[in-house]
Design an enzyme around this catalytic site. Sequence first.
Site, short mmCIF file in Angstrom:
data_model
loop_
_atom_site.label_atom_id
_atom_site.label_comp_id
_atom_site.label_asym_id
_atom_site.label_seq_id
_atom_site.Cartn_x
_atom_site.Cartn_y
_atom_site.Cartn_z
CG ASP A 95 -7.04 -0.98 10.20
OD1 ASP A 95 -5.92 -0.50 9.91
OD2 ASP A 95 -7.91 -1.25 9.35
CD GLN B 276 -1.63 -2.26 1.97
OE1 GLN B 276 -0.46 -2.63 2.00
NE2 GLN B 276 -2.59 -2.94 2.55
O1 MRU Z 1 -5.32 -3.69 4.86
P1 MRU Z 1 -5.60 -2.23 4.66
O2 MRU Z 1 -4.93 -1.65 3.48
O3 MRU Z 1 -7.08 -1.93 4.71
O4 MRU Z 1 -4.96 -1.56 5.95
C1 MRU Z 1 -4.99 -0.18 6.09
C2 MRU Z 1 -4.25 0.31 7.28
O5 MRU Z 1 -3.73 -0.43 8.05
C3 MRU Z 1 -4.28 1.78 7.52
O6 MRU Z 1 -3.11 2.20 8.13
C4 MRU Z 1 -5.46 2.11 8.44
O7 MRU Z 1 -6.62 1.51 7.97
C5 MRU Z 1 -5.69 3.56 8.54
S1 MRU Z 1 -6.27 4.22 7.03
C6 MRU Z 1 -6.61 5.86 7.24
#
Ligand code: MRU
Length: 346
Positions: A237, A196
């Site tokens: 999260d 990401q």
């Molecule tokens: O697996 P993902 O890409 O959904 O994980 C995203 C993250 O861990 C982010 O750091 C978190 O959701 C915060 S997004 C503003």
Amino acid sequence: MIKSIEWTEQGSVRLLDQTRLPGEQIYVECRDFVSMAEAIGAMRIRGAPALGVAGAAAMALGAQAIQAGDFEAFYAELATLGERLANVRPTAKNLTWGIEQIKRSALKWKELPLQALKEALVREAKAILEQDIQTNQAIGEHGKALITNGSRILTHCNTGSLATAGYGTALGVIRAAFAEMKRLHVLVDETRPVLQGARLTAWELQQEGIPFTLIADTMAGHFMKQGEVDLVLVGADRIARNGDVANKIGTYTLAVLAKEHGIPFYVAAPRSTIDLSMTNGEAIPLEERCPEEVLQIGGKPIAPEGTKAKNPAFDVTPSRYVSAIITEGGIAYPPYERSFCDLLRS
Ligand code: MRU
């Protein structure tokens, strides 16, 4: 501003497919609950706040297809959809939050004829989307005070417009500081296994013209030791009542390294990420994703056939490593249990 998710005039939901970025900007159109749930599971849309918005949209779309004789039967089906969806990506509190918002609205408007109720739920899901952008802008306004001119910021995963309905949380703070003409430089962790950081954060920062350098996750400690990182800024999260933070796998490592090097470790997240029902991070459900994400990059195998792999998508950083948590209501400092009470009351 990039739109990760939007409602169309035809009543469907359009998502920018994040699995295809940065190579291709492809949009997928979801007309029902099943296609939204698939998009969430496949990470076409991802990031905790975006999951809250998408969760509410999925429920509103799901509600349209429910054929029920009375409110009780309607609500029972809606609740079943909610349970199914929450299990698709169990770590982000925001997903359950979005689901619950729609369920609560249904209860509030239970006296309406079913068709009017269904329309009201779509309006509610749209309002949740709009509200998310304002929430992120407020996080940015509060958080920019923590960024001084010339700051070199290490960030992990993607917390920008793509991870929200717009603007971003940790990346929103960076955006707000940059908009104030603060000089800054962002070190972007590539964020294996799904990348990401490399695919999404680098893409967003490039579009915004914010200076950044991409590093492999394993380089973070080296740059901290070299004195090249002034602060770490990440999203979350789910945050437990004591301030333990579940975030993208690799966050815990960064937090421990930051403490060792005397570097502040900040978390930016909306209040909907805080889960007061969890006393600490131990009970936070951590999603385990398929081993292929580790065994392949861009669909190409990187390990011998038959290799076993583990793939926890998140880890938990104990609150003792967290210097502050930036929310739309202000900045919370330890002890978090107390500061969260003040924040959630305001
Ligand atoms: O697996 P993902 O890409 O959904 O994980 C995203 C993250 O861990 C982010 O750091 C978190 O959701 C915060 S997004 C503003």
